[in-house]
Design a protein around this motif. Structure first.
Motif, mmCIF file in Angstrom:
data_model
loop_
_atom_site.group_PDB
_atom_site.id
_atom_site.type_symbol
_atom_site.label_atom_id
_atom_site.label_comp_id
_atom_site.label_asym_id
_atom_site.label_seq_id
_atom_site.Cartn_x
_atom_site.Cartn_y
_atom_site.Cartn_z
ATOM 1 N N ASN A 158 -17.670 -51.054 -48.301
ATOM 2 C CA ASN A 158 -17.058 -50.810 -46.989
ATOM 3 C C ASN A 158 -17.607 -51.773 -45.933
ATOM 4 O O ASN A 158 -17.554 -51.494 -44.739
ATOM 5 C CB ASN A 158 -17.258 -49.355 -46.553
ATOM 6 C CG ASN A 158 -18.716 -48.951 -46.440
ATOM 7 O OD1 ASN A 158 -19.600 -49.805 -46.476
ATOM 8 N ND2 ASN A 158 -18.965 -47.668 -46.309
ATOM 9 N N HIS A 160 -20.726 -52.747 -45.583
ATOM 10 C CA HIS A 160 -22.051 -52.454 -45.033
ATOM 11 C C HIS A 160 -23.076 -53.503 -45.439
ATOM 12 O O HIS A 160 -23.006 -54.080 -46.515
ATOM 13 C CB HIS A 160 -22.521 -51.044 -45.438
ATOM 14 C CG HIS A 160 -22.782 -50.857 -46.893
ATOM 15 N ND1 HIS A 160 -21.867 -50.302 -47.755
ATOM 16 C CD2 HIS A 160 -23.879 -51.125 -47.638
ATOM 17 C CE1 HIS A 160 -22.388 -50.242 -48.970
ATOM 18 N NE2 HIS A 160 -23.608 -50.744 -48.923
ATOM 19 N N PHE A 163 -28.010 -50.253 -45.653
ATOM 20 C CA PHE A 163 -27.214 -49.031 -45.738
ATOM 21 C C PHE A 163 -26.602 -48.691 -44.386
ATOM 22 O O PHE A 163 -26.423 -47.515 -44.050
ATOM 23 C CB PHE A 163 -28.066 -47.862 -46.243
ATOM 24 C CG PHE A 163 -28.135 -47.749 -47.741
ATOM 25 C CD1 PHE A 163 -26.983 -47.646 -48.514
ATOM 26 C CD2 PHE A 163 -29.357 -47.741 -48.393
ATOM 27 C CE1 PHE A 163 -27.046 -47.546 -49.892
ATOM 28 C CE2 PHE A 163 -29.438 -47.633 -49.776
ATOM 29 C CZ PHE A 163 -28.274 -47.531 -50.530
ATOM 30 N N ASN A 164 -26.249 -49.711 -43.614
ATOM 31 C CA ASN A 164 -25.560 -49.473 -42.354
ATOM 32 C C ASN A 164 -24.096 -49.185 -42.647
ATOM 33 O O ASN A 164 -23.238 -50.069 -42.612
ATOM 34 C CB ASN A 164 -25.709 -50.688 -41.424
ATOM 35 C CG ASN A 164 -27.106 -50.825 -40.884
ATOM 36 O OD1 ASN A 164 -27.505 -50.087 -39.995
ATOM 37 N ND2 ASN A 164 -27.861 -51.763 -41.444
ATOM 38 N N GLU A 165 -23.821 -47.927 -42.962
ATOM 39 C CA GLU A 165 -22.487 -47.522 -43.381
ATOM 40 C C GLU A 165 -21.466 -47.671 -42.247
ATOM 41 O O GLU A 165 -21.804 -47.533 -41.056
ATOM 42 C CB GLU A 165 -22.506 -46.063 -43.847
ATOM 43 C CG GLU A 165 -23.346 -45.830 -45.097
ATOM 44 C CD GLU A 165 -22.626 -46.226 -46.388
ATOM 45 O OE1 GLU A 165 -21.595 -46.913 -46.314
ATOM 46 O OE2 GLU A 165 -23.107 -45.839 -47.466
ATOM 47 N N ILE A 184 -25.583 -41.436 -47.113
ATOM 48 C CA ILE A 184 -24.851 -42.533 -47.749
ATOM 49 C C ILE A 184 -23.405 -42.099 -47.990
ATOM 50 O O ILE A 184 -23.147 -40.968 -48.420
ATOM 51 C CB ILE A 184 -25.504 -42.928 -49.080
ATOM 52 C CG1 ILE A 184 -26.992 -43.227 -48.884
ATOM 53 C CG2 ILE A 184 -24.815 -44.148 -49.677
ATOM 54 C CD1 ILE A 184 -27.757 -43.368 -50.181
ATOM 55 N N SER A 185 -22.457 -42.976 -47.720
ATOM 56 C CA SER A 185 -21.049 -42.639 -47.914
ATOM 57 C C SER A 185 -20.737 -42.431 -49.398
ATOM 58 O O SER A 185 -21.413 -42.978 -50.276
ATOM 59 C CB SER A 185 -20.148 -43.745 -47.362
ATOM 60 O OG SER A 185 -20.189 -44.894 -48.197
ATOM 61 N N THR A 188 -19.975 -45.754 -51.193
ATOM 62 C CA THR A 188 -21.167 -46.510 -51.585
ATOM 63 C C THR A 188 -21.840 -45.867 -52.781
ATOM 64 O O THR A 188 -22.266 -46.559 -53.725
ATOM 65 C CB THR A 188 -22.144 -46.603 -50.404
ATOM 66 O OG1 THR A 188 -21.500 -47.304 -49.334
ATOM 67 C CG2 THR A 188 -23.413 -47.340 -50.799
#
Length: 271
Positions: A158, A160, A163-165, A184-185, A188
């Motif tokens: 996505n 990122h 882990f900067n969703e 976490i999405s 991911t």
């Protein structure tokens, strides 16, 4: 730095908003990343200056090359600070065990630090991970060091980085995101489970601690490597989409020295 042009459907040539270096197989991507690491360290060592990197565990193919070059060329890492991007957490939002196969701390110890000759490797105090119990630690370290030479990494499904969703917020707001604990999405977790746990998504950690986009954007250089088939769509969005938190890597469109290394798979047709 020269930008690459890509051919969209219909034959129109478009200039990407982030520079891209088109390479052959994945080994070339990993070699370029390892060489950037080595060259920066040698340059800084020659000037008597410290080296500060932000490093990922994913991609990881650059590390065997880096370790070999350091040992063969006798490159001292004594003045190097390696700041890792992120780490998985338990449901209680604590580090997963370092012996867990998913642990990024364990990976770096097993595959990087323990394989570099003892007289060359940087001391443990200069191998830094974001801390879920002290999320201001890395900002303090960076402020004290006064710089980040290069932030290395990959790009998630996505968009990122670390882990900067992705979030549907303006670019300026997302760019200010700091080191933090987050959920976490599912996207991911699904992608990571395929590579790490043969698709067992329910066994993947739900939480992580990550450096913020503010740290990545502070780096003098940003170097990303991509090499999977699904990176074809990720690359198009990265270099052609409007900037915003909806696809975090787009924030690099205004970075003064960002570059994406792309293998022949991720650069596949149509372009």
């Amino acid at each position: 730095m020269d930008k690459k042009y890509f051919r969209k459907e219909g034959g129109e040539l478009l200039e990407g908003r982030i520079p891209v270096k088109l390479l052959g197989d994945s080994g070339e991507v990993f070699y370029e990343m390892a060489l950037e690491m080595v060259n920066a360290i040698e340059e800084n060592n020659g000037k008597g200056e410290k080296t500060v990197f932000i490093l990922p565990v994913g991609p990881v193919g650059q590390y065997p090359i880096f370790v070999r070059l350091v040992n063969e060329k006798r490159i001292s890492l004594r003045d190097c600070w390696f700041i890792n991007m992120d780490e998985y957490l338990t449901d209680e939002k604590k580090y997963i065990d370092k012996d867990d196969p998913l642990s990024f701390r364990g990976f770096m110890e097993r595959n990087v630090y323990s394989r570099i000759d003892a007289d060359l490797v940087n001391p443990p105090s200069q191998r830094i991970f974001p801390d879920p119990d002290d999320t201001e630690n890395i900002p303090r370290v960076v402020e004290k060091l006064g710089k980040i030479d290069i932030a290395f990494g990959g790009i998630g499904i996505n968009g990122h980085l670390a882990f900067n969703e992705a979030e549907d917020v303006p670019a300026e707001e997302f760019a200010s995101r700091r080191t933090r604990v987050l959920r976490i999405s599912r996207e991911t977790r699904a992608v990571n489970s395929i590579g790490d746990l043969n698709g067992a998504i329910d066994a993947m950690p739900v939480y992580a601690v990550t450096i913020g986009m503010d740290m990545i954007l502070k780096a003098t250089k940003v170097r990303l490597g991509i090499f999977r088939p699904w990176h074809r769509a990720v690359l198009r969005q990265a270099i052609f989409s409007e900037m915003g938190g909806h696809f975090p890597v787009t924030l690099l469109q205004k970075h003064p020295d960002a570059l994406i290394y792309v293998n022949n798979v991720a650069a596949g047709r149509p372009f």
